[in-house]
Each structure stands twice: as structure tokens, then as C-alpha cells.
Design a protein around this motif. Structure first.
Motif, PDB file in Angstrom:
ATOM      1  N   PRO A  76       0.817  -1.224   0.000  1.00 18.00           N
ATOM      2  CA  PRO A  76       0.000   0.000   0.000  1.00 18.00           C
ATOM      3  C   PRO A  76       0.850   1.274   0.000  1.00 18.00           C
ATOM      4  N   ARG A  77       1.963   1.276   0.721  1.00 13.74           N
ATOM      5  CA  ARG A  77       2.861   2.453   0.724  1.00 13.74           C
ATOM      6  C   ARG A  77       3.502   2.628  -0.645  1.00 13.74           C
TER       7      ARG A  77
ATOM      8  N   ALA B 271       2.325   1.632  -3.500  1.00 15.26           N
ATOM      9  CA  ALA B 271       1.269   2.103  -4.406  1.00 15.26           C
ATOM     10  C   ALA B 271       0.996   3.591  -4.196  1.00 15.26           C
ATOM     11  N   ALA B 272       0.997   4.033  -2.948  1.00 17.49           N
ATOM     12  CA  ALA B 272       0.761   5.450  -2.657  1.00 17.49           C
ATOM     13  C   ALA B 272       1.880   6.320  -3.228  1.00 17.49           C
ATOM     14  N   LEU B 273       3.115   5.856  -3.129  1.00 15.65           N
ATOM     15  CA  LEU B 273       4.244   6.599  -3.698  1.00 15.65           C
ATOM     16  C   LEU B 273       4.106   6.699  -5.213  1.00 15.65           C
TER      17      LEU B 273
ATOM     18  N   ALA C  40       1.398   6.416  -6.968  1.00 17.83           N
ATOM     19  CA  ALA C  40       0.222   7.223  -7.291  1.00 17.83           C
ATOM     20  C   ALA C  40       0.506   8.720  -7.190  1.00 17.83           C
ATOM     21  N   ALA C  41       1.532   9.098  -6.432  1.00 18.51           N
ATOM     22  CA  ALA C  41       1.883  10.509  -6.279  1.00 18.51           C
ATOM     23  C   ALA C  41       2.633  11.066  -7.481  1.00 18.51           C
TER      24      ALA C  41
ATOM     25  N   SER D  13       2.548   6.459 -12.292  1.00 19.25           N
ATOM     26  CA  SER D  13       1.160   5.994 -12.299  1.00 19.25           C
ATOM     27  C   SER D  13       0.746   5.527 -13.691  1.00 19.25           C
TER      28      SER D  13
ATOM     29  N   ARG E  82      -3.130   1.130  -6.812  1.00 17.84           N
ATOM     30  CA  ARG E  82      -2.951   0.048  -5.837  1.00 17.84           C
ATOM     31  C   ARG E  82      -3.304  -1.305  -6.452  1.00 17.84           C
TER      32      ARG E  82
ATOM     33  N   PRO F  97      -1.951  13.231  -2.259  1.00 25.39           N
ATOM     34  CA  PRO F  97      -2.746  12.080  -1.806  1.00 25.39           C
ATOM     35  C   PRO F  97      -4.048  12.513  -1.151  1.00 25.39           C
TER      36      PRO F  97
END
Length: 127
Positions: A53-54, A56-58, A60-61, A66, A88, A127
Motif C-alpha cells: 500500500p505504501r 502504491a501510494a508513492l 500514485a503521487a 502511475s 494500488r 494524496p
């Protein structure tokens, strides 16, 4: 358009089909990846137990990361059903090793640093 060789870390050795698909995806992304996000994503992915999840968050930023992750996850090589639209889900579908290849490949492409430095603040997604 100049074809760039896809560079992958030693921990991942893609098959010819995977490498060909990755090359196509990377060549289609014209936006540079933000170095700060790349470094954070690489650091997370190299942990003994990366936090997906971390990671994916990175990813996505960063618009470039992405786009490449979603394109590859929805490619014929990896698509297993309906298309996905979330980073994600794409990271979960591809797995850590392939995501690392995407990050490494985008990070190793030559870029115009003047253009990139002025573009990165605008390309980062809050985010």
C-alpha cells in the motif's frame, strides 16, 4: 522517437515478452518521473517486506509512474479480467519485482533536467 533500452535491477530478470511489453509502455510515457518519488519507491521496494500500500501510494503521487504502472497492468500480458483504474490494484496485479522494473526504467531514462525541475511540482499528485 529514440528507443531506450529498458534497464532493470539485478533482482528481476524479465522474460522476453515482459521486457518487450515494458519497453513499449516506457516508450509511450513522455513525462519524467520525479527523482524524490523514485528514490522513495526504490527504498520501499528494497525492504525485506515491502509495504505494497505504501509503494502504491508513492507511485500514485507521480504522474509518470502511475501512467506506466496502469498501462502495463492493463496490457494484454497482465490483464486477467476487466481493466483496472487504481494504482494500488495495478501494483497488486504486477507485483513488487515488475513495479521495481517500471520505476527503475523510468528513472534511468535521459531527461531534460531544466524542463523536469520546473514540471515536477505540477506533476505530483496530492494524496
Amino acid at each position: 522517437m529514440t528507443k531506450h533500452a529498458v534497464m532493470t535491477p539485478e533482482i528481476f530478470s524479465p522474460t522476453n515478452d515482459q521486457n518487450d511489453q515494458l519497453e513499449k509502455v516506457i516508450a509511450s510515457i513522455d513525462i519524467p518521473a520525479c527523482p524524490a518519488v523514485v528514490m522513495q519507491a526504490m527504498a520501499e521496494s528494497q525492504k525485506d517486506a515491502p509495504d505494497l500500500p505504501r509503494l502504491a501510494a508513492l507511485i500514485a503521487a507521480d504522474l509518470s509512474l502511475s501512467a506506466a504502472t496502469l498501462k502495463l497492468a492493463n496490457s494484454a500480458l497482465y490483464r486477467t479480467g476487466s481493466p483496472i483504474s487504481g494504482v494500488r490494484q495495478a501494483v497488486e496485479r504486477l507485483g513488487t519485482k515488475i513495479v521495481v522494473s517500471i520505476v527503475f526504467s523510468l528513472a534511468s531514462r535521459p531527461t531534460n533536467s531544466t524542463i523536469c525541475a520546473s514540471a515536477w511540482p505540477w506533476l505530483l499528485i496530492e494524496p
